[in-house]
Design a protein around this motif. Sequence first.
Motif, PDB file in Angstrom:
ATOM      1  N   CYS A   9      13.251  -2.225   1.911  1.00  0.00           N
ATOM      2  CA  CYS A   9      12.066  -1.460   2.317  1.00  0.00           C
ATOM      3  C   CYS A   9      11.130  -2.368   3.107  1.00  0.00           C
ATOM      4  O   CYS A   9      10.565  -3.313   2.559  1.00  0.00           O
ATOM      5  CB  CYS A   9      11.350  -0.910   1.084  1.00  0.00           C
ATOM      6  N   PRO A  10      10.939  -2.107   4.398  1.00  0.00           N
ATOM      7  CA  PRO A  10      10.109  -2.985   5.229  1.00  0.00           C
ATOM      8  C   PRO A  10       8.619  -2.956   4.886  1.00  0.00           C
ATOM      9  O   PRO A  10       7.873  -3.830   5.315  1.00  0.00           O
ATOM     10  CB  PRO A  10      10.356  -2.473   6.643  1.00  0.00           C
ATOM     11  N   ALA A  11       8.183  -2.008   4.082  1.00  0.00           N
ATOM     12  CA  ALA A  11       6.756  -1.887   3.756  1.00  0.00           C
ATOM     13  C   ALA A  11       6.336  -2.775   2.593  1.00  0.00           C
ATOM     14  O   ALA A  11       5.156  -2.870   2.295  1.00  0.00           O
ATOM     15  CB  ALA A  11       6.417  -0.431   3.446  1.00  0.00           C
ATOM     16  N   VAL A  12       7.308  -3.428   1.928  1.00  0.00           N
ATOM     17  CA  VAL A  12       6.988  -4.225   0.749  1.00  0.00           C
ATOM     18  C   VAL A  12       7.557  -5.624   0.861  1.00  0.00           C
ATOM     19  O   VAL A  12       8.427  -5.895   1.704  1.00  0.00           O
ATOM     20  CB  VAL A  12       7.503  -3.549  -0.543  1.00  0.00           C
ATOM     21  N   GLU A  13       7.061  -6.505  -0.009  1.00  0.00           N
ATOM     22  CA  GLU A  13       7.567  -7.874  -0.049  1.00  0.00           C
ATOM     23  C   GLU A  13       7.441  -8.414  -1.467  1.00  0.00           C
ATOM     24  O   GLU A  13       6.632  -7.917  -2.255  1.00  0.00           O
ATOM     25  CB  GLU A  13       6.804  -8.782   0.919  1.00  0.00           C
ATOM     26  N   ARG A  55      -2.395   5.375   3.888  1.00  0.00           N
ATOM     27  CA  ARG A  55      -1.503   6.532   3.807  1.00  0.00           C
ATOM     28  C   ARG A  55      -0.119   6.163   4.356  1.00  0.00           C
ATOM     29  O   ARG A  55       0.911   6.552   3.814  1.00  0.00           O
ATOM     30  CB  ARG A  55      -2.096   7.708   4.598  1.00  0.00           C
ATOM     31  N   GLU A  56      -0.097   5.380   5.429  1.00  0.00           N
ATOM     32  CA  GLU A  56       1.164   4.974   6.050  1.00  0.00           C
ATOM     33  C   GLU A  56       1.993   4.110   5.102  1.00  0.00           C
ATOM     34  O   GLU A  56       3.214   4.247   5.030  1.00  0.00           O
ATOM     35  CB  GLU A  56       0.914   4.234   7.364  1.00  0.00           C
ATOM     36  N   GLN A  57       1.331   3.210   4.368  1.00  0.00           N
ATOM     37  CA  GLN A  57       2.044   2.369   3.415  1.00  0.00           C
ATOM     38  C   GLN A  57       2.640   3.201   2.284  1.00  0.00           C
ATOM     39  O   GLN A  57       3.792   3.004   1.898  1.00  0.00           O
ATOM     40  CB  GLN A  57       1.112   1.296   2.843  1.00  0.00           C
ATOM     41  N   ILE A  58       1.852   4.124   1.766  1.00  0.00           N
ATOM     42  CA  ILE A  58       2.346   4.996   0.702  1.00  0.00           C
ATOM     43  C   ILE A  58       3.512   5.835   1.216  1.00  0.00           C
ATOM     44  O   ILE A  58       4.547   5.955   0.555  1.00  0.00           O
ATOM     45  CB  ILE A  58       1.226   5.895   0.143  1.00  0.00           C
ATOM     46  N   ALA A  59       3.360   6.400   2.399  1.00  0.00           N
ATOM     47  CA  ALA A  59       4.420   7.228   2.973  1.00  0.00           C
ATOM     48  C   ALA A  59       5.702   6.413   3.172  1.00  0.00           C
ATOM     49  O   ALA A  59       6.798   6.911   2.885  1.00  0.00           O
ATOM     50  CB  ALA A  59       3.964   7.829   4.299  1.00  0.00           C
ATOM     51  N   ALA A  60       5.593   5.180   3.640  1.00  0.00           N
ATOM     52  CA  ALA A  60       6.772   4.344   3.866  1.00  0.00           C
ATOM     53  C   ALA A  60       7.519   4.090   2.557  1.00  0.00           C
ATOM     54  O   ALA A  60       8.753   4.162   2.516  1.00  0.00           O
ATOM     55  CB  ALA A  60       6.365   3.023   4.515  1.00  0.00           C
ATOM     56  N   VAL A  61       6.782   3.809   1.487  1.00  0.00           N
ATOM     57  CA  VAL A  61       7.412   3.558   0.193  1.00  0.00           C
ATOM     58  C   VAL A  61       8.033   4.839  -0.362  1.00  0.00           C
ATOM     59  O   VAL A  61       9.169   4.833  -0.838  1.00  0.00           O
ATOM     60  CB  VAL A  61       6.401   2.942  -0.793  1.00  0.00           C
ATOM     61  N   LEU A  62       7.317   5.949  -0.292  1.00  0.00           N
ATOM     62  CA  LEU A  62       7.864   7.207  -0.802  1.00  0.00           C
ATOM     63  C   LEU A  62       9.072   7.660   0.013  1.00  0.00           C
ATOM     64  O   LEU A  62      10.050   8.170  -0.551  1.00  0.00           O
ATOM     65  CB  LEU A  62       6.781   8.287  -0.833  1.00  0.00           C
ATOM     66  N   ASP A  63       9.041   7.458   1.326  1.00  0.00           N
ATOM     67  CA  ASP A  63      10.200   7.779   2.168  1.00  0.00           C
ATOM     68  C   ASP A  63      11.395   6.919   1.776  1.00  0.00           C
ATOM     69  O   ASP A  63      12.525   7.400   1.715  1.00  0.00           O
ATOM     70  CB  ASP A  63       9.879   7.581   3.651  1.00  0.00           C
TER      71      ASP A  63
END
Length: 80
Positions: A9-13, A55-63
């Motif tokens: 997941c590119p939104a997390v590290e 919102r974009e970060q949350i959406a990236a993780v949920l996606d």
Amino acid sequence: MATLDWSRCPAVESIPGKVSGAWVFRGTRLPVATVIENLEDLSVEEVIAQFDVSREQIAAVLDFVAESLRDPAPADAHSV
């Protein structure tokens, strides 16, 4: 249920020594688990207001989670 491979997941590290190596939103110290747990009781808007997350970060993780559930990793060939 299979464990999610958060490294995809590119939104997390996860950085050793940063929040004990927990998966956090990239560039923050906010654990992904904290947001997911709070989404059980709060709306996305309330989570955005309460935590330093977009919102974009949350959406990236949920996606990522939704996609992982739709397309699970292939089973280990040795576990037949």
